[in-house]
Enzyme design. Structure first.
Site, PDB file in Angstrom:
ATOM      1  N   ASP A 180       6.537  -8.710  13.025  1.00  0.00           N
ATOM      2  CA  ASP A 180       5.634  -7.897  12.205  1.00  0.00           C
ATOM      3  C   ASP A 180       4.499  -7.368  13.083  1.00  0.00           C
ATOM      4  OD1 ASP A 180       3.913  -6.818  10.285  1.00  0.00           O
ATOM      5  OD2 ASP A 180       4.322  -8.410   8.834  1.00  0.00           O
ATOM      6  N   SER A 231       2.172  -7.477   1.452  1.00  0.00           N
ATOM      7  CA  SER A 231       1.145  -6.677   2.109  1.00  0.00           C
ATOM      8  C   SER A 231      -0.071  -6.506   1.184  1.00  0.00           C
ATOM      9  CB  SER A 231       1.753  -5.333   2.545  1.00  0.00           C
ATOM     10  OG  SER A 231       0.979  -4.727   3.550  1.00  0.00           O
ATOM     11  N   HIS A 272       7.705  -6.036   9.084  1.00  0.00           N
ATOM     12  CA  HIS A 272       6.784  -6.044   7.944  1.00  0.00           C
ATOM     13  C   HIS A 272       7.500  -5.865   6.605  1.00  0.00           C
ATOM     14  CE1 HIS A 272       2.728  -5.978   6.364  1.00  0.00           C
ATOM     15  NE2 HIS A 272       2.978  -4.866   5.692  1.00  0.00           N
ATOM     16  N   LEU A 309       4.739   4.011   7.563  1.00  0.00           N
ATOM     17  CA  LEU A 309       6.124   3.545   7.437  1.00  0.00           C
ATOM     18  C   LEU A 309       6.705   3.225   8.810  1.00  0.00           C
ATOM     19  CD1 LEU A 309       7.663   5.941   4.750  1.00  0.00           C
ATOM     20  CD2 LEU A 309       6.603   3.706   4.425  1.00  0.00           C
ATOM     21  N   LEU A 341       5.189   2.278  11.462  1.00  0.00           N
ATOM     22  CA  LEU A 341       4.587   1.057  11.999  1.00  0.00           C
ATOM     23  C   LEU A 341       5.293  -0.190  11.458  1.00  0.00           C
ATOM     24  CD1 LEU A 341       2.236   0.165  13.832  1.00  0.00           C
ATOM     25  CD2 LEU A 341       0.791   0.070  11.795  1.00  0.00           C
ATOM     26  N   GLN A 342       5.805  -0.092  10.242  1.00  0.00           N
ATOM     27  CA  GLN A 342       6.433  -1.248   9.606  1.00  0.00           C
ATOM     28  C   GLN A 342       7.774  -1.608  10.228  1.00  0.00           C
ATOM     29  OE1 GLN A 342       6.346  -1.343   5.276  1.00  0.00           O
ATOM     30  NE2 GLN A 342       4.803   0.257   5.280  1.00  0.00           N
ATOM     31  N   TRP A 372       0.825  -1.213   0.000  1.00  0.00           N
ATOM     32  CA  TRP A 372       0.000   0.000   0.000  1.00  0.00           C
ATOM     33  C   TRP A 372       0.860   1.265   0.000  1.00  0.00           C
ATOM     34  CZ3 TRP A 372      -1.005   3.854   3.861  1.00  0.00           C
ATOM     35  CH2 TRP A 372      -2.121   4.655   3.600  1.00  0.00           C
TER      36      TRP A 372
END
Length: 253
Positions: free
Chosen positions: A207, A82, A235, A144, A146-147, A21
Site C-alpha cells: 500500500d 480508507s 490500497h 486511482l 496511486l492505489q 474517498w
C-alpha cells in the site's frame, strides 16, 4: 433527513461496508456479493457520494450520525476502507453499543504523517487539494493510479477502478475537498487507545498510502488490536487480492 443510499446482499450476521474517498458502493459491489455468502452485507454510499444526498456541513461527526441513522439493523460489524475506515472508527466511537466488530481496511486513525506517526505525507494530500481547484477528473485519475502503483496487473486494476468510478457522477468539489480535510485533520488515536471492543486492522503489504509501520504503531496504542497484512496487496485489496481479504474477514468475524 439526508437520504443515504444502501444496497443489501445476503443473510446472516450484518456487516456494514463503507467505501473510500471519491468512491461509492459500486467500487466493491462484486466483493460485497462474495461476502454475502457468509453475511448480510449492507453497503452504504457516504453522503455526497454515489447515490446519497449531500450533507452540509460535510464533517466527520455529521457523516457518522447520518450513516448510523441509515443502517437498518441495531447491531452490526463495520468494515471501512480508507476514508470509510475513518468514518467507521468515528461511528464506533459514537455508538459503541451498536458495533460488534470494527474492521479498518487500508485505514489509519491518523491518516496524515506526523513526527511520531506513520501516514500519508502532507504534501500528497495538499497536492490533491490544489489540483482539485482546477481539474477534478485529473485529480481522481491520479488518486486511482496511486492505489495500484507498483502492483502486478496494475493497469488492469486501474481500468476496473475507473469503470466503477464512472458508474456515478463524481462528488461535488466541495465534498471532495471536505473529505480530504477530514483525512488531514482527523485523529482517532485516542479512540483506538481507549477502546476495549474488537478491532482488526487489515493492511496491504504494498500500500502506497498506508505504510506497514502503521500496524506496529496501532498495536503500540492498543495491544488488543488484530493486525492482518495481505501479502503483495496495495490500497484496494478487494480488487487485487479478494480471496486473501475474504479469508482475513471470515477468520476475524
Amino acid at each position: 433527513m439526508t437520504y443515504i443510499h444502501t444496497e443489501i446482499y445476503g443473510q446472516g450476521q450484518p456487516l456494514v461496508m463503507l467505501h473510500g474517498w471519491a468512491m461509492h458502493t459500486g467500487v466493491w459491489r462484486d466483493f460485497a456479493r462474495r461476502l454475502a455468502e457468509y453475511y448480510q452485507v449492507i453497503c452504504v454510499d457516504l453522503p455526497g457520494h454515489g447515490r446519497s444526498e449531500i450533507l452540509e456541513p460535510f464533517g466527520l461527526e455529521n457523516i457518522a450520525e447520518a450513516v448510523l441513522q441509515a443502517i437498518p439493523v441495531q447491531e452490526f460489524s463495520v468494515l471501512g476502507w480508507s476514508l470509510g475506515a475513518t468514518v467507521a472508527m468515528a461511528i464506533a466511537e459514537r455508538a459503541p453499543q451498536r458495533i460488534r466488530h470494527l474492521l479498518v481496511l487500508a485505514g489509519n486513525p491518523c491518516f496524515m504523517e506526523t513526527q511520531d506517526w506513520p501516514g500519508v505525507k502532507s504534501r500528497t494530500l495538499d497536492g490533491f487539494a490544489e489540483l482539485l481547484k482546477t481539474d477534478v477528473q485529473q485529480t481522481l485519475m491520479r488518486f486511482l493510479a496511486l492505489q495500484v502503483n507498483g502492483l502486478a496487473h496494475g493497469k488492469a486494476l486501474l481500468q476496473t477502478l475507473k469503470h466503477a468510478l464512472h458508474e456515478c457522477p463524481p462528488p461535488p468539489v466541495t465534498v471532495l475537498q471536505a473529505g480530504l480535510d477530514i483525512l488531514k485533520i482527523s485523529d482517532l488515536r485516542p479512540f483506538i487507545s481507549n477502546n476495549a471492543s474488537t478491532i482488526s486492522l487489515i493492511l496491504g503489504e504494498k500500500d502506497t498510502l498506508i505504510p506497514l509501520s502503521c500496524g506496529e504503531a496501532v498495536r503500540a496504542l492498543n495491544a488488543g488490536v488484530n493486525v492482518h497484512v495481505l501479502a503483495s496487496a496495495g490500497h484496494a485489496p478487494f480488487l487485487s487480492h479478494p480471496q486473501q481479504l475474504l479469508a482475513a474477514i471470515t477468520h476475524t468475524l
